[in-house]
Write a protein that holds these residues in place. Sequence first.
Motif, PDB file in Angstrom:
ATOM      1  N   UNK A   6       0.844  -1.189   0.000  1.00 32.31           N
ATOM      2  CA  UNK A   6       0.000   0.000   0.000  1.00 32.31           C
ATOM      3  C   UNK A   6       0.877   1.234   0.000  1.00 32.31           C
ATOM      4  N   UNK A   7       0.509   2.216  -0.810  1.00 27.50           N
ATOM      5  CA  UNK A   7       1.292   3.443  -0.914  1.00 27.50           C
ATOM      6  C   UNK A   7       0.354   4.634  -0.769  1.00 27.50           C
ATOM      7  N   UNK A   8       0.665   5.493   0.182  1.00 23.82           N
ATOM      8  CA  UNK A   8      -0.116   6.706   0.423  1.00 23.82           C
ATOM      9  C   UNK A   8       0.722   7.890  -0.052  1.00 23.82           C
ATOM     10  N   UNK A  13       5.221  13.735   1.293  1.00 24.98           N
ATOM     11  CA  UNK A  13       5.815  12.441   1.652  1.00 24.98           C
ATOM     12  C   UNK A  13       5.041  11.291   1.015  1.00 24.98           C
ATOM     13  N   UNK A  14       5.789  10.286   0.608  1.00 27.34           N
ATOM     14  CA  UNK A  14       5.218   9.035   0.122  1.00 27.34           C
ATOM     15  C   UNK A  14       5.474   7.970   1.185  1.00 27.34           C
ATOM     16  N   UNK A  15       4.392   7.391   1.721  1.00 22.59           N
ATOM     17  CA  UNK A  15       4.515   6.348   2.738  1.00 22.59           C
ATOM     18  C   UNK A  15       4.081   5.028   2.124  1.00 22.59           C
ATOM     19  N   UNK A  16       4.927   4.025   2.196  1.00 26.36           N
ATOM     20  CA  UNK A  16       4.633   2.713   1.626  1.00 26.36           C
ATOM     21  C   UNK A  16       4.758   1.647   2.702  1.00 26.36           C
ATOM     22  N   UNK A  28       8.102  -1.034   6.167  1.00 28.04           N
ATOM     23  CA  UNK A  28       7.749   0.291   5.679  1.00 28.04           C
ATOM     24  C   UNK A  28       8.887   0.880   4.848  1.00 28.04           C
ATOM     25  N   UNK A  29       8.507   1.804   3.972  1.00 31.48           N
ATOM     26  CA  UNK A  29       9.490   2.589   3.213  1.00 31.48           C
ATOM     27  C   UNK A  29       8.904   3.968   2.981  1.00 31.48           C
ATOM     28  N   UNK A  30       9.736   4.983   3.030  1.00 30.28           N
ATOM     29  CA  UNK A  30       9.271   6.358   2.843  1.00 30.28           C
ATOM     30  C   UNK A  30      10.154   7.077   1.825  1.00 30.28           C
ATOM     31  N   UNK A  31       9.547   7.979   1.083  1.00 29.98           N
ATOM     32  CA  UNK A  31      10.271   8.828   0.153  1.00 29.98           C
ATOM     33  C   UNK A  31       9.669  10.236   0.197  1.00 29.98           C
ATOM     34  N   UNK A  32      10.464  11.222  -0.149  1.00 31.04           N
ATOM     35  CA  UNK A  32       9.928  12.571  -0.325  1.00 31.04           C
ATOM     36  C   UNK A  32       9.140  12.620  -1.624  1.00 31.04           C
ATOM     37  N   UNK A  46       7.801   4.072  -7.358  1.00 31.87           N
ATOM     38  CA  UNK A  46       8.395   2.801  -7.790  1.00 31.87           C
ATOM     39  C   UNK A  46       9.594   2.425  -6.927  1.00 31.87           C
ATOM     40  N   UNK A  47      10.380   3.404  -6.536  1.00 33.78           N
ATOM     41  CA  UNK A  47      11.561   3.139  -5.726  1.00 33.78           C
ATOM     42  C   UNK A  47      11.165   2.610  -4.347  1.00 33.78           C
ATOM     43  N   UNK A  48      10.137   3.227  -3.731  1.00 38.72           N
ATOM     44  CA  UNK A  48       9.680   2.775  -2.416  1.00 38.72           C
ATOM     45  C   UNK A  48       9.109   1.364  -2.513  1.00 38.72           C
TER      46      UNK A  48
END
Length: 324
Positions: A6-8, A13-16, A28-32, A46-48
């Motif tokens: 799931x990706x929000x 912020x991108x929270x996966x 979990x994984x996070x990206x700006x 895609x990276x997250x």
Amino acid sequence: MGLTIGIDVGGTKIAAGLVGSDGVIGARANRDTPADSVDGTAAAICDAAAELMAGHDVEAVGIGAAGFVSSDRSTVLFAPNLAWRNEPLGARVADTLKIPVVVENDANAAAWGEFAFGAAKNVQDMVCITVGTGIGGGVVHSGELLRGAHGVAAELGHMRVVPGGHRCGCGARGCLEQYASGRALVREGRAQAESGSLSAMQMLSVCGISDPAELTGPMITKAAAAGDPCAVELLEELGRWLGEGLASLATLFDPTLIVVGGGVSAAKELLLTSAETAFEKVLPAKANRPHPTFSVAELGNDAGLIGAADLARHPAPVPEKSRS
């Protein structure tokens, strides 16, 4: 289906999360979020996801996006805080990750999360309303997420409650969001303080500030929880607007349960008591109809992520014109 992601996708912020069929987040994984770049946002998503897929058998990805999403759950038609305009996000991410991808409105995803694993897991008909800076939400009817003919149903915050009222970011006037959101709470608090109200100035002192422009929603909520009279009054007024709006929604959807989430719901009893009182006062034919119960959301900020992951387990609906 086993593990899904799931990706929000938020404005900053991108929270996966890697989510099991029981709704539990295993990693979990996070990206700006590079909000002004379509390509950059897709790459960050895609990276997250790729980080979480490493070493796991992931079967699908669900993306919660703040905006209008097409009825086939693939294209973001419009996003107010991102560069997406008719963006084929689902196909783009699926082409990179080589697994199925479902895109859903973020508020719908959060509502589904509460329905599947949270406060509404034991009902079949619910309305979930999220009260944060703005107002979002979703509706589940007979166990199905209400999406509408074009995928853009249940924009609960943009139901008009005051003809000719405050201008909303959507372009209309008098939307519920302008009276029952965190933005409305701050606007009214600052207005009272700027008017020279002694009670509002006392509230600023409780918040540890002197300039009304520095006042925030969490400050007001915290002051209300501490018993500050002005802050309590502001939250009660917010609850009144919320309750009246929910009464209108109840006449449309007849839910078993109304779930209230979002940042402002941290006020809990202060907000919900006022909302329920107003709801009971204005609900049409209130003496002759079953009333829904109210509940605070249980999944917090993870609702959208968990809901998107679970929606990825459900195939996209077949468009009406394609059915035989």
